[in-house]
Write an enzyme that holds these catalytic residues in place. Structure first.
Site, PDB file in Angstrom:
ATOM      1  N   CYS A 115      -1.916   8.700  22.334  1.00  0.00           N
ATOM      2  CA  CYS A 115      -0.953   9.363  21.443  1.00  0.00           C
ATOM      3  C   CYS A 115      -1.566  10.548  20.699  1.00  0.00           C
ATOM      4  O   CYS A 115      -0.844  11.414  20.208  1.00  0.00           O
ATOM      5  CB  CYS A 115      -0.370   8.364  20.452  1.00  0.00           C
ATOM      6  SG  CYS A 115       0.551   7.059  21.271  1.00  0.00           S
ATOM      7  N   HIS A 252       2.744  12.901  14.778  1.00  0.00           N
ATOM      8  CA  HIS A 252       3.039  12.059  15.937  1.00  0.00           C
ATOM      9  C   HIS A 252       4.214  11.161  15.575  1.00  0.00           C
ATOM     10  O   HIS A 252       4.273  10.602  14.478  1.00  0.00           O
ATOM     11  CB  HIS A 252       1.808  11.222  16.293  1.00  0.00           C
ATOM     12  CG  HIS A 252       2.080  10.178  17.322  1.00  0.00           C
ATOM     13  ND1 HIS A 252       2.765  10.462  18.480  1.00  0.00           N
ATOM     14  CD2 HIS A 252       1.768   8.853  17.372  1.00  0.00           C
ATOM     15  CE1 HIS A 252       2.861   9.347  19.202  1.00  0.00           C
ATOM     16  NE2 HIS A 252       2.272   8.366  18.551  1.00  0.00           N
ATOM     17  N   ASN A 282       8.693   6.749  20.716  1.00  0.00           N
ATOM     18  CA  ASN A 282       7.288   7.165  20.775  1.00  0.00           C
ATOM     19  C   ASN A 282       6.990   7.660  22.192  1.00  0.00           C
ATOM     20  O   ASN A 282       6.952   6.877  23.133  1.00  0.00           O
ATOM     21  CB  ASN A 282       6.397   5.972  20.411  1.00  0.00           C
ATOM     22  CG  ASN A 282       4.923   6.333  20.384  1.00  0.00           C
ATOM     23  OD1 ASN A 282       4.515   7.392  20.873  1.00  0.00           O
ATOM     24  ND2 ASN A 282       4.115   5.456  19.820  1.00  0.00           N
TER      25      ASN A 282
HETATM   26  O1  UT7 Z   1       1.652   5.658  18.972  1.00  0.00           O
HETATM   27  C1  UT7 Z   1       0.468   4.947  18.830  1.00  0.00           C
HETATM   28  C2  UT7 Z   1       0.379   4.307  17.532  1.00  0.00           C
HETATM   29  N1  UT7 Z   1       1.323   3.212  17.457  1.00  0.00           N
HETATM   30  C3  UT7 Z   1       1.903   2.970  16.314  1.00  0.00           C
HETATM   31  O2  UT7 Z   1       1.737   3.733  15.397  1.00  0.00           O
HETATM   32  C4  UT7 Z   1       2.689   1.721  16.162  1.00  0.00           C
HETATM   33  C5  UT7 Z   1       2.283   1.050  14.876  1.00  0.00           C
HETATM   34  N2  UT7 Z   1       3.012  -0.156  14.554  1.00  0.00           N
HETATM   35  C6  UT7 Z   1       4.337  -0.164  14.276  1.00  0.00           C
HETATM   36  O3  UT7 Z   1       5.007   0.823  14.384  1.00  0.00           O
HETATM   37  C7  UT7 Z   1       4.930  -1.452  13.752  1.00  0.00           C
HETATM   38  O4  UT7 Z   1       3.898  -2.368  13.496  1.00  0.00           O
HETATM   39  C8  UT7 Z   1       5.957  -2.080  14.731  1.00  0.00           C
HETATM   40  C9  UT7 Z   1       7.240  -1.248  14.778  1.00  0.00           C
HETATM   41  C10 UT7 Z   1       5.354  -2.213  16.105  1.00  0.00           C
HETATM   42  C11 UT7 Z   1       6.346  -3.483  14.227  1.00  0.00           C
HETATM   43  O5  UT7 Z   1       6.813  -3.425  12.888  1.00  0.00           O
HETATM   44  P1  UT7 Z   1       6.260  -4.467  11.808  1.00  0.00           P
HETATM   45  O6  UT7 Z   1       6.991  -4.234  10.565  1.00  0.00           O
HETATM   46  O7  UT7 Z   1       4.753  -4.320  11.778  1.00  0.00           O
HETATM   47  O8  UT7 Z   1       6.708  -5.837  12.404  1.00  0.00           O
HETATM   48  P2  UT7 Z   1       5.809  -7.097  12.790  1.00  0.00           P
HETATM   49  O9  UT7 Z   1       4.991  -6.796  14.008  1.00  0.00           O
HETATM   50  O10 UT7 Z   1       5.102  -7.555  11.572  1.00  0.00           O
HETATM   51  O11 UT7 Z   1       6.920  -8.134  13.205  1.00  0.00           O
HETATM   52  C12 UT7 Z   1       7.854  -8.667  12.254  1.00  0.00           C
HETATM   53  C13 UT7 Z   1       8.750  -9.673  12.920  1.00  0.00           C
HETATM   54  C14 UT7 Z   1       8.011 -10.716  13.739  1.00  0.00           C
HETATM   55  O12 UT7 Z   1       8.633 -11.955  13.535  1.00  0.00           O
HETATM   56  P3  UT7 Z   1       7.987 -13.040  12.540  1.00  0.00           P
HETATM   57  O13 UT7 Z   1       6.599 -13.294  13.040  1.00  0.00           O
HETATM   58  O14 UT7 Z   1       8.007 -12.376  11.190  1.00  0.00           O
HETATM   59  O15 UT7 Z   1       8.919 -14.196  12.670  1.00  0.00           O
HETATM   60  C15 UT7 Z   1       8.229 -10.273  15.153  1.00  0.00           C
HETATM   61  O16 UT7 Z   1       8.188 -11.347  16.071  1.00  0.00           O
HETATM   62  O17 UT7 Z   1       9.639  -9.011  13.835  1.00  0.00           O
HETATM   63  C16 UT7 Z   1       9.603  -9.678  15.106  1.00  0.00           C
HETATM   64  N3  UT7 Z   1       9.855  -8.703  16.159  1.00  0.00           N
HETATM   65  C17 UT7 Z   1      11.074  -8.356  16.584  1.00  0.00           C
HETATM   66  N4  UT7 Z   1      12.297  -8.785  16.229  1.00  0.00           N
HETATM   67  C18 UT7 Z   1      13.357  -8.210  16.847  1.00  0.00           C
HETATM   68  C19 UT7 Z   1       8.930  -7.966  16.836  1.00  0.00           C
HETATM   69  N5  UT7 Z   1       9.549  -7.156  17.709  1.00  0.00           N
HETATM   70  C20 UT7 Z   1      10.886  -7.374  17.581  1.00  0.00           C
HETATM   71  C21 UT7 Z   1      12.019  -6.821  18.193  1.00  0.00           C
HETATM   72  N6  UT7 Z   1      13.228  -7.270  17.793  1.00  0.00           N
HETATM   73  N7  UT7 Z   1      11.945  -5.852  19.134  1.00  0.00           N
END
Ligand code: UT7
Length: 325
Positions: A115, A252, A282
């Site tokens: 990225c 980005h 992304n």
């Molecule tokens: O481009 C390269 C760099 N990449 C990035 O910058 C990405 C960086 N990370 C992010 O953008 C975020 O961490 C994400 C968008 C990937 C995730 O957001 P988050 O607020 O960190 O969510 P999380 O991973 O803490 O997940 C929260 C909850 C989880 O459930 P529990 O464990 O709280 O019950 C996940 O299982 O959301 C759940 N979850 C989803 N629910 C519905 C994860 N993916 C999904 C989904 N739909 N697609």
């Protein structure tokens, strides 16, 4: 000696025709438009058609950038493509772009910094221009991340999209002051200890597979805001400028919350930030040149505006390029 400045003379982009709204995922995956939008800011993304490859996207974007610059392909000395999703293991996508544009001289190569790829490519192109190796360089970010998704992993497959953006970078005389047009400072960083946070689990040397993307999103997020603000500050420092001098941030486009958090850490209002993540998702190395091209087409940049680009991705690799429009 008059210092040479690499100036952006034109921009262009290409997005595949197929638009995939969040609601389409909700039809077959345990997710929702609400979750995707609130956690990432993404509303839709484009996916390449069957038989449409990274080099095709790159060539369309390059043609648009050449037209915008008013430059003939024959006047390009070098083509650099930032990509992690090349058509072939080799040759470089850049050589396919070169051939596609009918360029028969100069040189072409790919850069792989995921990225952060476009920022790395822009910095390298600037170095080549400053060293007198090339006068006009096509710098492209092009990706087909839809080809390396694990469609059973809802934590990653809803986040990425396909697309390409390109700029024509041209050597122009400067004065050496931070008031010059063109690239003023670059700051590049990598730390391979964080490889496991974001990687693709296959490869030529390991198992001969393309593999699928694996990401510890929460951990990457934690690194992102802090490292992006630090690299932006470092680029500004090198140019003897401050965040308050910045007219536009072109970050980005991975996550609206990261974009907001970084702007806040830099003390910059969101009115100064170009945001396209809602429409593109992304697109890895393509995200910054796509955003640059979209904003330029909207007439948002005025000559003399200070533009800050910053990105982080797999590696981890991150960096910033500061330039005056
Ligand atoms: O481009 C390269 C760099 N990449 C990035 O910058 C990405 C960086 N990370 C992010 O953008 C975020 O961490 C994400 C968008 C990937 C995730 O957001 P988050 O607020 O960190 O969510 P999380 O991973 O803490 O997940 C929260 C909850 C989880 O459930 P529990 O464990 O709280 O019950 C996940 O299982 O959301 C759940 N979850 C989803 N629910 C519905 C994860 N993916 C999904 C989904 N739909 N697609």
């Amino acid at each position: 000696m008059i210092p040479i400045r690499p100036v952006i003379r034109g921009t262009g982009h290409y997005l595949p025709a197929r638009v995939v709204p969040n609601s389409e995922f909700a039809e077959w995956l345990d997710t929702s438009d609400e979750w995707i939008k609130s956690r990432s800011g993404i509303e839709r993304r484009h996916f390449a058609a069957e038989g449409e490859f990274t080099s095709d996207l790159a060539i369309y974007a390059a043609r648009a950038a050449l037209a915008n610059a008013g430059i003939d392909a024959a006047d390009i000395d070098a083509v650099i493509v930032a990509t992690s999703t090349p058509d072939y293991t080799f040759p470089a996508v850049a050589t396919q772009v070169q051939a596609g544009l009918g360029i028969t001289r100069g040189f072409a190569f790919d850069i792989q910094a995921v990225c952060a790829g476009f920022v790395f490519a822009l910095a390298n192109a600037s170095g080549l221009i400053a060293a007198g190796q090339a006068k006009r360089v096509l710098v492209i970010g092009a990706e087909t991340f839809s080809r390396i998704m694990d469609w059973t992993d809802r934590t990653t497959c809803v986040l990425f999209g396909d697309g390409a953006g390109a700029v024509v970078l041209e050597a122009q005389d400067g004065t050496g002051s931070a008031q010059d047009r063109g690239v003023l400072a670059c700051d590049l960083n990598s730390d391979g200890r964080y490889r496991d946070l974001l990687f693709v689990d296959g490869g030529v040397s390991r198992d001969g597979r393309a593999g699928v993307l694996k990401m510890q999103g929460r951990e990457v997020f934690r690194h992102a805001v802090e490292k992006l603000a630090a690299t932006a500050e470092s680029a500004l420092d090198k140019a003897g400028l401050q965040a308050s001098d910045v007219d536009w941030v072109v970050p980005h486009q991975a996550n609206l919350r990261i974009i907001r958090g970084t702007a806040q850490k830099l003390g910059l209002p969101m009115e100064k930030v170009v945001v396209t993540v809602q429409d593109h998702g992304n697109t890895s190395a393509a995200s910054i040149p796509l955003a640059l091209s979209v904003a330029n087409a909207e007439g948002r940049f005025k000559p003399g505006d200070l533009v800050l680009t910053e990105a982080i991705g797999g590696g981890l690799s991150w960096g910033a390029v500061l330039l005056r429009w």
